[in-house]
Scaffold this motif. Structure first.
Motif, PDB file in Angstrom:
ATOM      1  N   ALA A 180       0.858  -1.186   0.000  1.00 29.02           N
ATOM      2  CA  ALA A 180       0.000   0.000   0.000  1.00 29.02           C
ATOM      3  C   ALA A 180       0.894   1.235   0.000  1.00 29.02           C
ATOM      4  O   ALA A 180       2.075   1.163   0.362  1.00 29.02           O
ATOM      5  CB  ALA A 180      -0.921   0.020   1.221  1.00 29.02           C
ATOM      6  N   PRO A 181       0.356   2.403  -0.372  1.00 33.89           N
ATOM      7  CA  PRO A 181       1.144   3.633  -0.376  1.00 33.89           C
ATOM      8  C   PRO A 181       1.100   4.385   0.945  1.00 33.89           C
ATOM      9  O   PRO A 181       1.420   5.566   0.995  1.00 33.89           O
ATOM     10  CB  PRO A 181       0.490   4.440  -1.495  1.00 33.89           C
ATOM     11  N   ILE A 182       0.686   3.716   2.011  1.00 28.46           N
ATOM     12  CA  ILE A 182       0.555   4.352   3.327  1.00 28.46           C
ATOM     13  C   ILE A 182       0.813   3.277   4.384  1.00 28.46           C
ATOM     14  O   ILE A 182       0.608   2.080   4.132  1.00 28.46           O
ATOM     15  CB  ILE A 182      -0.846   4.996   3.478  1.00 28.46           C
ATOM     16  N   CYS A 183       1.205   3.719   5.578  1.00 29.68           N
ATOM     17  CA  CYS A 183       1.835   2.830   6.551  1.00 29.68           C
ATOM     18  C   CYS A 183       0.984   1.658   7.034  1.00 29.68           C
ATOM     19  O   CYS A 183       1.406   0.498   6.934  1.00 29.68           O
ATOM     20  CB  CYS A 183       2.329   3.640   7.739  1.00 29.68           C
ATOM     21  N   SER A 184      -0.181   1.882   7.616  1.00 30.20           N
ATOM     22  CA  SER A 184      -0.904   0.791   8.282  1.00 30.20           C
ATOM     23  C   SER A 184      -1.234  -0.369   7.344  1.00 30.20           C
ATOM     24  O   SER A 184      -0.929  -1.530   7.660  1.00 30.20           O
ATOM     25  CB  SER A 184      -2.170   1.329   8.953  1.00 30.20           C
ATOM     26  N   PRO A 185      -1.855  -0.135   6.190  1.00 30.59           N
ATOM     27  CA  PRO A 185      -2.116  -1.273   5.305  1.00 30.59           C
ATOM     28  C   PRO A 185      -0.857  -1.898   4.728  1.00 30.59           C
ATOM     29  O   PRO A 185      -0.803  -3.109   4.516  1.00 30.59           O
ATOM     30  CB  PRO A 185      -3.012  -0.679   4.211  1.00 30.59           C
ATOM     31  N   SER A 186       0.173  -1.069   4.507  1.00 34.61           N
ATOM     32  CA  SER A 186       1.435  -1.621   4.011  1.00 34.61           C
ATOM     33  C   SER A 186       2.014  -2.611   5.005  1.00 34.61           C
ATOM     34  O   SER A 186       2.471  -3.703   4.641  1.00 34.61           O
ATOM     35  CB  SER A 186       2.423  -0.485   3.752  1.00 34.61           C
ATOM     36  N   GLY A 240       4.605  10.253  -8.393  1.00 38.13           N
ATOM     37  CA  GLY A 240       3.937   9.806  -7.182  1.00 38.13           C
ATOM     38  C   GLY A 240       4.738  10.020  -5.918  1.00 38.13           C
ATOM     39  O   GLY A 240       5.916  10.383  -5.937  1.00 38.13           O
ATOM     40  N   SER A 241       4.072   9.784  -4.803  1.00 33.70           N
ATOM     41  CA  SER A 241       4.640   9.970  -3.476  1.00 33.70           C
ATOM     42  C   SER A 241       3.871   9.075  -2.517  1.00 33.70           C
ATOM     43  O   SER A 241       2.986   8.317  -2.932  1.00 33.70           O
ATOM     44  CB  SER A 241       4.489  11.438  -3.041  1.00 33.70           C
ATOM     45  N   LYS A 242       4.195   9.137  -1.265  1.00 30.78           N
ATOM     46  CA  LYS A 242       3.329   8.549  -0.255  1.00 30.78           C
ATOM     47  C   LYS A 242       1.885   8.997  -0.528  1.00 30.78           C
ATOM     48  O   LYS A 242       1.658  10.125  -0.956  1.00 30.78           O
ATOM     49  CB  LYS A 242       3.785   9.043   1.118  1.00 30.78           C
ATOM     50  N   LEU A 243       0.924   8.123  -0.347  1.00 29.77           N
ATOM     51  CA  LEU A 243      -0.500   8.349  -0.599  1.00 29.77           C
ATOM     52  C   LEU A 243      -0.886   8.187  -2.066  1.00 29.77           C
ATOM     53  O   LEU A 243      -2.023   8.482  -2.438  1.00 29.77           O
ATOM     54  CB  LEU A 243      -0.957   9.743  -0.134  1.00 29.77           C
ATOM     55  N   SER A 244       0.038   7.709  -2.887  1.00 27.31           N
ATOM     56  CA  SER A 244      -0.221   7.618  -4.322  1.00 27.31           C
ATOM     57  C   SER A 244       0.093   6.218  -4.826  1.00 27.31           C
ATOM     58  O   SER A 244       1.069   5.591  -4.396  1.00 27.31           O
ATOM     59  CB  SER A 244       0.647   8.635  -5.067  1.00 27.31           C
ATOM     60  N   LEU A 245      -0.716   5.736  -5.771  1.00 24.23           N
ATOM     61  CA  LEU A 245      -0.479   4.428  -6.370  1.00 24.23           C
ATOM     62  C   LEU A 245       0.412   4.497  -7.602  1.00 24.23           C
ATOM     63  O   LEU A 245       0.669   3.472  -8.235  1.00 24.23           O
ATOM     64  CB  LEU A 245      -1.815   3.757  -6.734  1.00 24.23           C
ATOM     65  N   TYR A 246       0.897   5.686  -7.939  1.00 26.13           N
ATOM     66  CA  TYR A 246       1.948   5.761  -8.948  1.00 26.13           C
ATOM     67  C   TYR A 246       3.234   5.169  -8.359  1.00 26.13           C
ATOM     68  O   TYR A 246       3.351   4.983  -7.133  1.00 26.13           O
ATOM     69  CB  TYR A 246       2.153   7.198  -9.401  1.00 26.13           C
TER      70      TYR A 246
END
Length: 465
Positions: free
Chosen positions: A76-82, A292-298
């Motif tokens: 994922a592009p964010i911590c908890s789900p990753s 892309g960046s954190k929060l992005s699916l790129y």
């Protein structure tokens, strides 16, 4: 029973279990495992991945003794789900994780759970059941903190020992003097946290020397705020980031030196990666110009640096630029590398990539799926060109992104266009239609939390794991 007969029996059992790579391994020769999960590290933050921001000689040492992979993807592009994806080897959406965990209202707005279901698979539990001593040292962020007081404790996930931060069910009091993520009142200051977690890891390994150890070393660097030292409270600027990254590299060096001093470096698998992409990106320089960046699916939000070192087993100083690996693959791959048996009813969304990790490149014959954005309440960022559609799938060279309602379809040839600048949807309609169908099928099969009642969250679909 003779030693010869015993060895033959062990080999047969391991083969039947489907987890044997070579011969069966006795408990006292099982490899130690350390999974280093950096927080918010960009693809090219470190110099061995082409980074120019600051040299990282100690992380480079890990690459020199092991193998780099340039097509590794977080869950994922964010911590908890990753983190949930890495720990369980399953899509985080199966456990109603879609963004970072916060207070109960935020979690309800995001249509997600308050904590990882303790019935979920766990690398800690699986390795503990196989005879490992298990520890988690560092950030957790899969339940606990703020007004979530009923998150399951670490032992429910299979960890014998732990030292964690505020965003956990059992925060370390030396790190949490106040009811917040960090404070100047903490006994262990913000700039000394990675040192503390490395110390905890080395102490754990020393006390359990002679036993196989599985360790999550999950620091909260290089996540903002960047606080390099006393009085140095420039929490956003590049100079502060450089100082923090430099100190982080020093602590990775201390870990490697400690393994050598304990005489266990040759029987220890060390993995180094990140949970998601960087923010801020310094105009894309922290992700080698990838979109892309954190929060992005790129790519800049989900393609992470990845290194595995295991002297004598993984070819040293090598790089794999072709084999796609998902975070979901790590649990089944480590099980195979360690010759441990996973529960028969465990079904990973990842696949065994142990041969790839050991130096044999191979195409991934299974799609990788992602989601980020179940509604317009809790998923409002980033608000620039890095904001991606909410779903994505990677299949070989092709990556397709689109929103959950089927809009904004984007198709990229990642081999030729890592920057995701040339949308090929119109030029490759058959590919786009095929991947769109697969992505919608996957998305529709995920559980959906729809409302919060006094008794908890109501789900329209239950996970089948």
């Amino acid at each position: 029973m003779s030693n010869k007969l015993r060895s033959a029996l062990l080999i047969t059992i391991a083969s039947l279990a489907g987890n044997s790579v070579n011969a069966a391994v006795s408990k006292d020769t099982l490899p130690n495992i350390i999974v280093i999960l950096t927080d918010d590290m960009g693809f090219t933050d470190i110099s061995c991945f082409g980074g120019q921001i600051i040299p990282t000689p100690n992380i480079d040492r890990l690459a020199q003794s092991g193998r780099k992979f340039t097509r590794y993807y977080s869950a994922a592009p964010i911590c908890s789900p990753s983190r949930a994806g890495l720990l369980t080897g399953t899509y985080p959406g199966r456990w109603n994780f879609s963004t970072y965990l916060d207070n109960r209202k935020h979690n309800a707005d995001a249509q997600q759970a308050d904590f990882l279901d303790p019935a979920a698979p766990s690398a800690g539990r699986f390795f503990k059941q196989a005879g490992y001593v298990t520890g988690h040292f560092g950030k957790w962020h899969m339940g606990g903190g703020r007004d979530v007081q009923n998150a399951p404790r670490f032992d429910r996930y299979g960890f014998d020992e732990h030292a964690s931060t505020y965003e956990s069910p059992e925060p370390d009091p030396l790190l949490t003097a106040t009811n917040w993520i960090w404070s100047d009142k903490d006994s262990i200051k913000r700039w000394d946290r990675t040192r503390y977690f490395v110390d905890k890891t080395l102490d754990f390994l020393q006390r359990h020397k002679g036993q196989p150890c599985f360790v999550n070393l999950w620091p909260d660097e290089v996540h903002t705020p960047w606080v390099p030292g006393p009085g140095q409270l420039n929490r956003q600027g590049e100079p502060a980031f450089k100082r923090v990254l430099q100190e982080y590299d020093v602590q990775i060096g201390r870990l490697l030196d400690g393994l050598k001093a304990l005489g266990i470096e040759k029987n220890t698998i060390v993995i180094f990666t990140s949970d998601n992409g960087p923010l801020p990106t310094f105009q894309g320089r922290r992700a080698e110009g990838m979109r892309g960046s954190k929060l992005s699916l790129y790519e800049g939000g989900i393609r992470m640096p990845f290194i595995i070192s295991w002297p004598g087993h993984v070819p040293a100083g090598t790089t794999d630029t072709s084999s796609a690996i998902s975070a979901l693959d790590i649990l089944p791959s480590l099980a195979r590398l360690s010759n441990i048996s996973l529960p028969r009813n465990y079904r990973s969304d990842g696949i065994d990539r142990s041969a790839v990790l050991s130096g044999k490149p191979a195409q991934r014959n299974k799609e990788i799926f992602w989601e980020y954005g179940r509604n317009d309440i809790a998923f409002a960022y980033p608000q620039n060109a890095n904001r991606s559609p909410s779903l994505a799938v990677l299949s070989g060279r092709w990556k397709l992104l689109m929103n959950r309602d089927g809009s904004d379809v984007q198709l990229y040839d990642i081999d030729a266009d890592r920057g995701e600048t040339n949308n090929l949807t119109d030029g490759e309609p058959a590919v786009a239609a095929d991947l769109k169908g697969k992505l919608l099928k996957w998305w529709n099969a995920l559980p959906k939390l729809t409302q919060r009642e006094k008794g908890g969250l109501t789900s329209t679909t239950l996970p089948d794991h």
